[in-house]
Design a protein around this motif. Structure first.
Motif, PDB file in Angstrom:
ATOM      1  N   TYR A  60      39.396  45.053  47.585  1.00 25.05           N
ATOM      2  CA  TYR A  60      38.347  44.569  46.690  1.00 25.05           C
ATOM      3  C   TYR A  60      38.509  45.058  45.255  1.00 25.05           C
ATOM      4  O   TYR A  60      37.530  45.272  44.549  1.00 25.05           O
ATOM      5  N   ALA A  61      39.742  45.216  44.795  1.00 28.55           N
ATOM      6  CA  ALA A  61      39.957  45.628  43.403  1.00 28.55           C
ATOM      7  C   ALA A  61      39.357  44.615  42.433  1.00 28.55           C
ATOM      8  O   ALA A  61      38.882  44.971  41.359  1.00 28.55           O
ATOM      9  N   TRP A  62      39.341  43.348  42.834  1.00 30.12           N
ATOM     10  CA  TRP A  62      38.824  42.290  41.958  1.00 30.12           C
ATOM     11  C   TRP A  62      37.323  42.428  41.708  1.00 30.12           C
ATOM     12  O   TRP A  62      36.788  41.817  40.797  1.00 30.12           O
ATOM     13  N   ARG A  63      36.638  43.236  42.509  1.00 30.13           N
ATOM     14  CA  ARG A  63      35.230  43.474  42.220  1.00 30.13           C
ATOM     15  C   ARG A  63      34.954  44.955  41.936  1.00 30.13           C
ATOM     16  O   ARG A  63      33.834  45.422  42.079  1.00 30.13           O
ATOM     17  N   THR A 305      37.256  32.658  35.138  1.00 28.59           N
ATOM     18  CA  THR A 305      36.752  33.700  36.026  1.00 28.59           C
ATOM     19  C   THR A 305      37.321  33.474  37.418  1.00 28.59           C
ATOM     20  O   THR A 305      37.832  32.378  37.712  1.00 28.59           O
ATOM     21  N   PRO A 306      37.260  34.476  38.306  1.00 27.52           N
ATOM     22  CA  PRO A 306      37.705  34.239  39.680  1.00 27.52           C
ATOM     23  C   PRO A 306      36.969  33.077  40.347  1.00 27.52           C
ATOM     24  O   PRO A 306      37.564  32.319  41.114  1.00 27.52           O
ATOM     25  N   GLU A 307      35.682  32.914  40.015  1.00 28.60           N
ATOM     26  CA  GLU A 307      34.903  31.824  40.613  1.00 28.60           C
ATOM     27  C   GLU A 307      35.408  30.470  40.112  1.00 28.60           C
ATOM     28  O   GLU A 307      35.555  29.517  40.884  1.00 28.60           O
ATOM     29  N   SER A 394      48.232  34.606  41.233  1.00 29.01           N
ATOM     30  CA  SER A 394      47.540  35.392  40.202  1.00 29.01           C
ATOM     31  C   SER A 394      47.541  36.884  40.495  1.00 29.01           C
ATOM     32  O   SER A 394      47.243  37.690  39.616  1.00 29.01           O
ATOM     33  N   SER A 395      47.873  37.278  41.740  1.00 27.23           N
ATOM     34  CA  SER A 395      47.839  38.690  42.114  1.00 27.23           C
ATOM     35  C   SER A 395      49.231  39.293  42.239  1.00 27.23           C
ATOM     36  O   SER A 395      49.366  40.451  42.618  1.00 27.23           O
ATOM     37  N   SER A 396      50.253  38.500  41.946  1.00 25.35           N
ATOM     38  CA  SER A 396      51.624  38.966  42.165  1.00 25.35           C
ATOM     39  C   SER A 396      52.343  39.302  40.872  1.00 25.35           C
ATOM     40  O   SER A 396      53.560  39.469  40.858  1.00 25.35           O
ATOM     41  N   ARG A 397      51.591  39.418  39.779  1.00 25.86           N
ATOM     42  CA  ARG A 397      52.231  39.635  38.483  1.00 25.86           C
ATOM     43  C   ARG A 397      52.572  41.089  38.231  1.00 25.86           C
ATOM     44  O   ARG A 397      53.321  41.414  37.324  1.00 25.86           O
ATOM     45  N   ASP A 398      51.988  41.993  38.996  1.00 25.89           N
ATOM     46  CA  ASP A 398      52.309  43.409  38.830  1.00 25.89           C
ATOM     47  C   ASP A 398      52.330  44.066  40.204  1.00 25.89           C
ATOM     48  O   ASP A 398      51.864  43.496  41.202  1.00 25.89           O
TER      49      ASP A 398
END
Length: 555
Positions: A60-63, A305-307, A394-398
């Motif tokens: 849940y890093a995105w929140r 936004t993520p939404e 979107s989560s694989s850039r780092d």
């Protein structure tokens, strides 16, 4: 504010430190910075702090969750005693071993060795489909086999995916076979707000008098048409007995709404331009034009936004549904009185109306992996195992984002108790275009001894890495074609028979193709037009009135 209160007023902090002398925090890997601070403040006086958590399940890093809170706990509290809970009571050893092998590729974690006392267990099954439609067919037909041949309730089976947009193909395939399902933690695809918005635009193109559709989209995206101005339009429509769109045109001519006149005129012009585009445009192109010309797409992109990204994913999937509809109905469109758009809207309406499933307790569960955390199912299908889907683009850039994706994969795999299926597609429809996919890197991280590659009956075994590894079909006999319980008898079905389909409703048989289990029917449905269905898959058997050449009525 609580943390700020404690910092500014030591006496208040002291009061609560004395009030709560023992502190237990569950799911500690999901705490954020403020929560970490409050716990540290409360425990500073007595240091009686117990936290429970698993760094490998920090998703849940995105929140705001910070995995460092649990990884650094022993540094923050030098006298910490660590107790590892390594016995797993849910999954079989092959599932545990495979999931552990995947998560072991992360650097930011605490080492642990999961084990179970459960003996045996079947290997993980992997299937690479030609496209996303075949992937959905594979999953649903395996569910049918598990239910009908092995008597495993649908409620013991789940489909897990990375994003909500992936549910559409599986929902449609489940409905085709009359399998009850529920979306956990979300909405059915065609019930999502952005999908209903686009459908409202399309409905208004087909029927300019659809006032409900106009009310829904007159300010989506925001156009500055205020409630007061629109109330005047509605009053005018009621007085004159005309539609809202006609009332908008009249209000512009009468200058009834003052400064809002130009905005009403813009909407009327927009509608006219879209009606013009309807002629000569393929269905998917028309939807793309609606998204662009209305500004709907641009508004979501600017929101950033993520939404809004999730909503964009759903709209991409909507374009794919339009392409699929055209491919499946291309032959039937010739000679059809209604347009492709009208037929498409009818089908979506049929799908959206099927809410009876919600009343049934025994339902397949569909959900994102985030929603699945804490749940468990005897059979789990983890789908869409492709690069840029899982792991998500979107989560694989780092490295940090990729490690969270891997933790998410670990969580997904360990939801399975008895049987775990992993699937991907070589091609997938995205934004209405065919894209070529690469298998997820997470598949490569599973040791050979724990995974078995399944192949379709037509093509034989497939591989996940290009190696010749394969295995036999497993003990459910997961064939690609599963006969329904009520398949027709040797007499077949006569032309002219009236039937009732669980999705398409009432219809009449126009042609019979083939015999026995391979029999197909071309049926003219009252609402859905002409469809070709396989008798053994369509749940028509018990409803067919069969006779030697005479017409019957099916109930």
């Amino acid at each position: 504010m609580t943390a700020e209160l404690f910092r500014r007023h030591p006496r208040v902090l002291q009061y609560y430190q004395q009030k709560w002398t023992y502190i237990l925090v569950d799911e500690y890997q999901d705490t954020n910075g403020v929560q970490y601070g409050i716990v540290s403040q409360l425990a500073a006086a007595h240091r009686n702090l117990c936290v429970v958590g698993d760094p490998d399940q920090s998703i849940y890093a995105w929140r705001g969750a910070d995995i460092r809170n649990i990884l650094d706990f022993e540094n923050d509290y030098a006298d910490t005693r660590v107790i590892k809970l390594e016995q797993n009571y849910r999954s079989t050893q092959p599932i545990l071993a495979a999931a552990s092998a995947v998560i072991a590729n992360n650097r930011d974690r605490k080492d642990k060795r999961l084990f179970t006392d459960r003996e045996g267990g079947t290997p993980i099954r992997f299937f690479e489909a030609e496209d996303d439609r075949e992937e959905a067919q594979f999953v649903v037909r395996n569910m049918l086999t598990a239910n009908r041949q092995n008597h495993i309730p649908y409620g013991h089976q789940a489909i897990l995916y990375r994003t909500n947009a992936q549910s559409r193909g599986f929902e449609e395939e489940l409905m085709k076979y009359d399998i009850p399902y529920t979306i956990v933690g979300g909405q059915r695809f065609y019930d999502r707000a952005e999908i209903k918005d686009v459908m409202a635009y399309l409905r208004l193109l087909v029927n300019p008098k659809d006032d409900a559709a106009l009310r829904r989209i007159v300010n989506k995206p925001t156009r500055g048409i205020g409630k007061t101005s629109f109330d005047k339009v509605e009053d005018l429509a009621a007085r004159e007995g005309i539609s809202l769109l006609e009332a908008m045109k009249m209000a512009c001519g009468l200058q009834l709404v003052g400064r809002s006149t130009a905005k009403l005129a813009d909407f009327v012009a927009l509608h006219a331009s879209l009606v013009h585009l309807r002629e000569g445009h393929a269905l998917e192109d028309l939807i793309a034009e609606v998204l662009a010309k209305t500004g709907y797409l641009r508004a979501l992109e600017q929101e950033d936004t993520p939404e809004s990204e999730a909503r964009l994913d759903n709209l991409r999937e909507l374009l794919s549904s339009a392409r699929d509809f055209h491919s499946a109905n291309e032959d039937e469109l010739e000679g059809e009185e209604r347009t492709e758009l009208e037929l498409y809207l009818d089908q979506v309406a049929l799908i959206s109306d099927l809410d009876g499933y919600e009343d049934r307790a025994d339902r397949v569960s569909l959900m994102t992996v985030h929603s699945a955390k804490g749940l468990e199912f005897p059979i789990v299908f983890l789908v869409g195992m492709e690069e840029r889907i899982f792991p998500h683009a979107s989560s694989s850039r780092d490295e940090g984002g990729l490690e969270e994706e891997r933790r998410l994969c670990y969580v997904a795999m360990t939801r399975a108790m008895e049987h775990l299926f992993l699937s991907c597609a070589s091609q997938r429809m995205q934004w209405g275009e065919r894209s070529y996919q690469s298998p997820s890197r997470f598949l490569q991280e599973i040791p050979d001894e724990w995974i078995q590659t399944l192949g379709s009956a037509a093509r034989g075994p497939r591989t996940r890495t290009g190696s010749p590894r394969s295995g036999s079909q497993f003990d459910y006999s997961y064939a690609q074609d599963v006969p329904a319980d009520d398949s027709p008898g040797e007499g077949g079905v006569a032309v002219g028979t009236l039937v009732r389909h669980p999705i398409f409703g009432r219809g009449q048989v126009l042609a019979v193709i083939g015999t026995d289990l391979n029999q197909k029917l071309r049926i003219k449905f009252e609402r859905a037009g002409v469809k070709t269905v396989m008798v053994r898959f369509a749940n028509l058997g018990a409803r067919l009135a069969r006779s030697s050449g005479r017409r019957g009525t099916a109930r």
